[in-house]
Write a protein that holds these residues in place. Sequence first.
Motif, short mmCIF file in Angstrom:
data_model
loop_
_atom_site.label_atom_id
_atom_site.label_comp_id
_atom_site.label_asym_id
_atom_site.label_seq_id
_atom_site.Cartn_x
_atom_site.Cartn_y
_atom_site.Cartn_z
N PHE A 24 6.93 3.45 11.01
CA PHE A 24 6.09 4.53 10.51
C PHE A 24 6.61 4.92 9.14
N LYS A 25 5.71 4.91 8.17
CA LYS A 25 6.02 5.36 6.81
C LYS A 25 5.27 6.66 6.60
N GLY A 26 5.99 7.75 6.42
CA GLY A 26 5.35 9.04 6.19
C GLY A 26 4.76 9.14 4.78
N ASP A 27 3.94 10.16 4.57
CA ASP A 27 3.32 10.39 3.26
C ASP A 27 4.33 10.48 2.13
N ASP A 28 5.50 11.05 2.43
CA ASP A 28 6.51 11.29 1.41
C ASP A 28 7.57 10.19 1.31
N SER A 29 7.37 9.11 2.07
CA SER A 29 8.35 8.02 2.07
C SER A 29 8.24 7.16 0.81
N MET A 30 9.39 6.82 0.26
CA MET A 30 9.47 5.84 -0.81
C MET A 30 9.82 4.51 -0.14
N VAL A 31 9.16 3.44 -0.56
CA VAL A 31 9.40 2.10 -0.01
C VAL A 31 10.03 1.25 -1.11
N THR A 32 11.13 0.58 -0.78
CA THR A 32 11.81 -0.28 -1.75
C THR A 32 12.11 -1.62 -1.11
N ILE A 33 11.84 -2.69 -1.86
CA ILE A 33 12.26 -4.05 -1.50
C ILE A 33 12.97 -4.58 -2.74
N PRO A 34 14.30 -4.43 -2.80
CA PRO A 34 15.02 -4.76 -4.03
C PRO A 34 14.92 -6.22 -4.46
N GLY A 43 3.86 9.06 -1.60
CA GLY A 43 2.42 9.28 -1.74
C GLY A 43 1.63 8.00 -1.80
N SER A 44 2.31 6.89 -2.15
CA SER A 44 1.62 5.60 -2.19
C SER A 44 1.26 5.17 -0.77
N LYS A 62 -3.48 -3.63 -1.49
CA LYS A 62 -3.76 -2.46 -2.32
C LYS A 62 -3.47 -2.76 -3.79
N LEU A 63 -2.34 -3.42 -4.06
CA LEU A 63 -2.02 -3.76 -5.45
C LEU A 63 -3.05 -4.72 -6.03
N GLU A 64 -3.47 -5.68 -5.25
CA GLU A 64 -4.46 -6.65 -5.71
C GLU A 64 -5.81 -5.97 -5.98
N GLU A 65 -6.15 -5.01 -5.13
CA GLU A 65 -7.43 -4.32 -5.23
C GLU A 65 -7.53 -3.39 -6.44
N VAL A 66 -6.45 -2.68 -6.74
CA VAL A 66 -6.54 -1.63 -7.76
C VAL A 66 -5.99 -2.02 -9.12
N ASN A 67 -5.42 -3.22 -9.24
CA ASN A 67 -4.78 -3.58 -10.49
C ASN A 67 -5.63 -4.53 -11.32
#
Length: 122
Positions: A24-34, A43-44, A62-67
Amino acid sequence: AVSQKAKKITLSVKNERDLARDLFKGDDSMVTIPEIDLTLEPGSLGGIYTTVEGLITKIHDKLEEVNPFAAGDSSMDEKFRKFLKNLENLNSGDVEFTLILDDPMANCYIYSPLSPEADPRI
């Protein structure tokens, strides 16, 4: 109110079983894959309950759709397409990587099949 204890979960993804873990990723979670220089700011994507594989797919789509760099032939387009391919490759189960969920509200979770015992991957 802000949680007195922010939560940061680091998962070492090593195989397909790890990709199938619920999270579960909350609204305020930052996601990192170094390993691929990915950082999603809070917020993402909003809050999402899925698997590790599902989260990566959602980020990719999402990245493919909006970029606007997803199509075209400039050098920036090529870099972006390579980044998307690297992101997609994470779901193969053959690439080891680190997934970090960092939430100031302690509103994130990654399933541990060993719970309540310690999980060496988390």
